[in-house]
Motif scaffolding. Structure first.
Motif, PDB file in Angstrom:
ATOM      1  N   ASN A   1       0.398  32.883 -11.853  1.00 38.15           N
ATOM      2  CA  ASN A   1       1.636  32.210 -11.442  1.00 38.15           C
ATOM      3  C   ASN A   1       2.337  31.653 -12.672  1.00 38.15           C
ATOM      4  OD1 ASN A   1      -0.559  29.771 -10.069  1.00 38.15           O
ATOM      5  ND2 ASN A   1       0.392  29.550 -12.056  1.00 38.15           N
TER       6      ASN A   1
ATOM      7  N   SER B   1      10.097  37.357  -2.481  1.00 36.96           N
ATOM      8  CA  SER B   1      11.326  36.661  -2.866  1.00 36.96           C
ATOM      9  C   SER B   1      11.430  36.393  -4.358  1.00 36.96           C
ATOM     10  CB  SER B   1      11.414  35.326  -2.100  1.00 36.96           C
ATOM     11  OG  SER B   1      10.283  34.514  -2.410  1.00 36.96           O
ATOM     12  N   TRP B   2      10.304  36.350  -5.060  1.00 38.38           N
ATOM     13  CA  TRP B   2      10.338  36.019  -6.495  1.00 38.38           C
ATOM     14  C   TRP B   2      10.581  37.227  -7.375  1.00 38.38           C
ATOM     15  CZ3 TRP B   2       6.478  38.282  -9.455  1.00 38.38           C
ATOM     16  CH2 TRP B   2       5.355  38.775  -8.750  1.00 38.38           C
TER      17      TRP B   2
ATOM     18  N   GLY C   1      10.246  39.377 -12.393  1.00 36.81           N
ATOM     19  CA  GLY C   1      10.293  38.077 -11.752  1.00 36.81           C
ATOM     20  C   GLY C   1       9.136  37.230 -12.169  1.00 36.81           C
TER      21      GLY C   1
ATOM     22  N   PRO D   1       6.404  34.507 -10.581  1.00 36.47           N
ATOM     23  CA  PRO D   1       5.897  33.906  -9.360  1.00 36.47           C
ATOM     24  C   PRO D   1       5.579  32.429  -9.556  1.00 36.47           C
ATOM     25  CG  PRO D   1       4.148  35.134 -10.412  1.00 36.47           C
ATOM     26  CD  PRO D   1       5.386  35.359 -11.237  1.00 36.47           C
TER      27      PRO D   1
ATOM     28  N   ASN E   1       3.487  31.377  -4.488  1.00 39.01           N
ATOM     29  CA  ASN E   1       3.405  32.833  -4.299  1.00 39.01           C
ATOM     30  C   ASN E   1       2.008  33.370  -4.542  1.00 39.01           C
ATOM     31  OD1 ASN E   1       6.454  32.641  -5.992  1.00 39.01           O
ATOM     32  ND2 ASN E   1       6.309  33.157  -3.809  1.00 39.01           N
TER      33      ASN E   1
END
Length: 799
Positions: A549, A576-577, A589, A591, A595
């Motif tokens: 992350n 979504s990330w 992206g 996270p 996530n």
């Protein structure tokens, strides 16, 4: 006077209304007609008498057996049946200018009439005095009048005087002689008018008599005694018995005048008993004179309606009689009842040996092709005997249900035309037939498609399909393409579809061809599936499937197409990330902690025809990460001007952050509370300075390091000549004033986090501005003025 006039006028009007009502024209009315019987080979007549007709009616037959006719004026039906199947329904119509009346009845045909062997004579009295059974016809000197009676017609026997000849006699041929041990019976219907009104009143009125009153003779008679309770009697004396020793048997009840009554008298030589039946009610009496019988001498005529042998009184009947017969036996109770019921129902006593079945239904003789034909064949039997129904000849498209009598079926186009049909009904003795012709009427049929379409083709191949159809009625056909895809064309003359589908035509295509004979149309509809030889694209890259992350994820998708088609990329499923750039084919992206876990991803590559999917899942690991600096350092300062830099950072695990100014120049200070690095450089500080601030969450540290350059003012400008000469009031609440020297270009106001909250361009020579700060929140702000690439900053406090 006026009142009298009105009274007279009213009387005239009422009289006129009454006369109008009396003489109003009326339509005829035919009352119900009972079913009739006729004998094969004998004339049948029936008088149809319509009521109320004014003007006079005209009669006609609507339905009738072959050979039957009706007199248009009198309404008398005449018919001579000559075939057993001619019975059936008769429908008669009476009409005049006002209206009409229609009535139907059935007529049953019978074969030979058969009488009981013991019946000696049977006078029906229908028009003449013929003995239907034995041939012993009656005689009369004066013709008897006809009357309507119980069984067709009867005869009126009422004379004008006691001695005139309104009676009937039958010659003695020994046919009515009976020995003592034999039996005989007399049956008749009579209509009594009671006592005579125009001459003397006889004690008795005789129906039938034979013999004379003497010791050595016999006599018997039956009649009615109006002066003795109006009862019927049976009086009898054998031969060689004293004249005074006769026996009289009376009916139990009185005769009702002016209506038809049935009388039977019997002598039973075996049982030695006599009986009298009046309308079915029986009276009996013993009667035994040994061997004395009732034999005549050849001149003992049979008298009907009077007694010719009585010396002083003929005892004529005041009335009428019908259906008289003599049996050479004593009738049983059942036989008496049968005779009684025959009369009540208008049936003659001698019965036909067999009543033929009749056809009651009228056939339906037309049907249109492809429509259901249904006709219920109905037959009847006079005695209600069970009938067997059968189809003798029917076309193949029809079937017959013998239980229900239903003839049904649906003709097709090939059945158009006439078809002979014969149905039958049988009572086991006689079979009657119904013959008719069924016409199957032609109707236009829709065209029928006879070809099978080609429903699949490979892209780039030539498609050819000729539509074929036939018309059952041989009508010319027209073809029209109502729905076809763009890559196809249709020739209505050859009714051929043709075309070549391309790669972009791969898929299903609806085709609709309308075929018409000018009246009816049929739609030939099918789907053509264009298939492809295209090779689907392949994915050649492999994505990373794990990441910590708050670490940046990047994956560039790559593909290959064997056909050299241009490829496009896209994403169908993304967390979504992540974002996917179809131009660079890059998935990227960062996270967050939220996530952590499995994150499904679905990407695709397409050659424009087929998509190939790449499905995978990215596992985001939940790990501790170093604090992250969010702010961008201010890397430039001016000699003698205040320098400020607000350091902002975040820890994604929400751990507390410790800030350590590891490397900073001496003219700078770092405020641990506000996280602001600030100071004013002097002349000796002009140059490059390394700045490093260490951030730690207690486990991981990160250095925030940058180069800060201190600039000197341009030649000719000293510190006192700074472009921003004064800011007031400070602190401020609603507004501030800023005064400048030189020609500043713009002025900016930022909050302590470095966020720009106000900006304004300045006009040349504009030395003072007023700023409204009433909408700003309380706190520390920095006012900065720019000129020729240089700037001056002032700290400002807003209350």
């Amino acid at each position: 006077m006026r009142k009298k006039y009105l009274t007279n006028l009213m009387a005239v009007l009422l009289l006129f209304a009454a006369l109008s009502t009396t003489f109003a024209a009326e339509a005829p009315y035919i009352g119900p007609i009972a079913d009739q019987t006729a004998i094969l080979g004998q004339w049948f007549t029936y008088d149809v008498d319509a009521e109320n007709a004014d003007p006079p009616e005209i009669y006609s037959l609507v339905n009738a057996p072959q050979g039957m006719s009706i007199d248009a004026t009198s309404g008398v039906i005449s018919w001579f049946p000559n075939a057993s199947s001619q019975g059936g329904i008769v429908t008669v119509k009476a009409r005049n200018a006002i209206g009409e009346s229609v009535r139907s009845f059935y007529i049953y045909l019978a074969g030979q009439i058969v009488c009981d062997n013991d019946l000696i004579s049977y006078w029906q009295l229908d028009g003449d005095l013929t003995d239907f059974k034995g041939g012993y016809d009656g005689q009369t000197t004066t013709s008897l009048k006809d009357t309507t009676a119980m069984v067709a017609g009867g005869k009126v026997f009422t004379p004008d005087t006691r001695t005139n000849s309104y009676f009937m006699s039958v010659n003695d041929n020994g046919q009515y002689d009976f020995a003592a041990n034999e039996g005989f019976s007399i049956s008749l219907w009579f209509y009594s008018k009671g006592n005579y009104e125009n001459f003397g009143d006889p004690n008795n009125q005789v129906f039938m008599a034979r013999g004379t009153v003497a010791d050595n003779t016999f006599f018997w008679l039956t009649g009615i005694a109006p002066t003795y309770g109006n009862k019927a009697f049976w009086q009898i004396k054998p031969k060689n018995v004293p004249a005074a020793n006769y026996t009289t048997l009376w009916s139990n009840s009185s005769v009702i005048n002016n209506q038809w009554n049935h009388l039977v008298v019997t002598y039973d030589g075996i049982g030695k008993v006599i009986a009298l039946y009046l309308n079915g009610a029986k009276t009996t009496q013993s009667f035994n004179y040994g061997s004395a019988g009732f034999e005549g001498d050849g001149d003992d005529q049979l008298d009907i309606g009077y007694w010719s042998a009585h010396p002083s009184n003929l005892y004529p009947l005041n009335g009428a009689m019908d259906d008289i017969f003599v049996y050479g036996k004593a009738m049983t109770n059942a036989e008496v009842n049968e005779a009684y019921q025959d009369g009540l129902n208008g049936r003659m006593h001698c019965k036909p040996q067999d009543y033929f079945p009749i056809i009651k239904s009228v056939p339906i003789d037309t049907v249109s092709e492809e429509n259901l034909y249904s006709y219920t064949f109905e037959a009847g039997d006079y005695k209600n005997d069970p009938l067997t129904l059968n189809d003798e000849n029917i076309p193949d498209f029809l079937s017959f249900n013998a239980s229900t009598g239903v003839l049904s079926g649906t003709p097709q186009d090939s059945d158009v035309g006439n078809h002979a049909i014969r149905l039958s009904a049988s009572d086991g003795i006689t079979t009657v037939y119904q013959d008719f012709t069924l016409q199957v009427i032609n109707v236009n049929d829709a065209p029928v498609v006879s070809s099978n379409p080609i429903t699949s083709i490979l892209e780039g191949s030539i498609y050819v399909y000729t539509v074929l159809a036939t018309d059952p009625d041989q009508d010319p056909l027209s073809y029209e393409a109502t729905t076809i895809p763009a890559w196809l064309s249709f020739d209505p003359v050859s009714h051929t579809l043709s075309g070549q589908p391309a790669r972009e035509d791969v898929g299903d295509h609806l085709v609709s061809i309308t075929i018409s004979d000018g009246q009816l149309s049929v739609i030939h509809e099918f789907t053509i599936t264009v298939t492809s030889d295209n090779h689907p694209p392949q994915v050649t890259s492999t994505p990373a499937t794990t990441i910590d992350n708050y670490s940046e994820y990047t994956y560039v998708m790559a593909g290959y197409d064997q056909d050299g088609d241009v490829l496009t990329y896209g994403a169908k499923v993304l967390p979504s990330w992540l974002t996917f750039d179809p131009e660079t084919q890059t998935l990227s992206g960062t996270p967050a902690a939220a996530n952590a876990g499995q994150n499904p991803v679905s990407l695709y590559v397409s050659d424009g025809y087929v998509e190939t999917l790449q499905d995978f899942s990215i596992t985001v690991n939940a790990v501790n990460t170093a604090p992250e600096v969010l702010s961008t350092p201010v890397d430039s300062a001016m000699r003698g001007s205040l320098y400020t830099y607000l350091l902002t950072a975040v820890d994604h695990q929400n751990d507390p952050i410790t800030y350590i100014p590891a490397v900073i120049p001496s003219w700078l200070t770092f405020d641990m509370g506000s996280k602001v690095l600030s100071g004013t450089p002097g002349l000796d500080d002009v140059g490059v300075h390394t700045v490093m601030i260490t951030l730690s969450d207690g486990q991981i540290s990160v250095n925030h390091q940058f180069i800060l350059t201190v600039h000197n003012w341009p030649n000719g400008i000293e510190k006192g000549e700074s472009v921003l000469s004064r800011v007031y009031p400070n602190p401020a609440k609603d507004f501030i004033f800023a005064e400048f020297t030189g020609n500043p270009e713009r002025v900016e106001l930022s909050d302590i986090a470095g966020k720009l909250v106000f900006q304004k361009s300045l006009n040349p020579g504009e030395g003072r501005i007023r700023l409204d700060v009433s909408d700003l929140q309380s706190g520390v702000y920095f006012l900065r003025v720019h000129e020729n690439g240089q700037y001056a900053t002032r700290k400002l406090i807003i209350e």
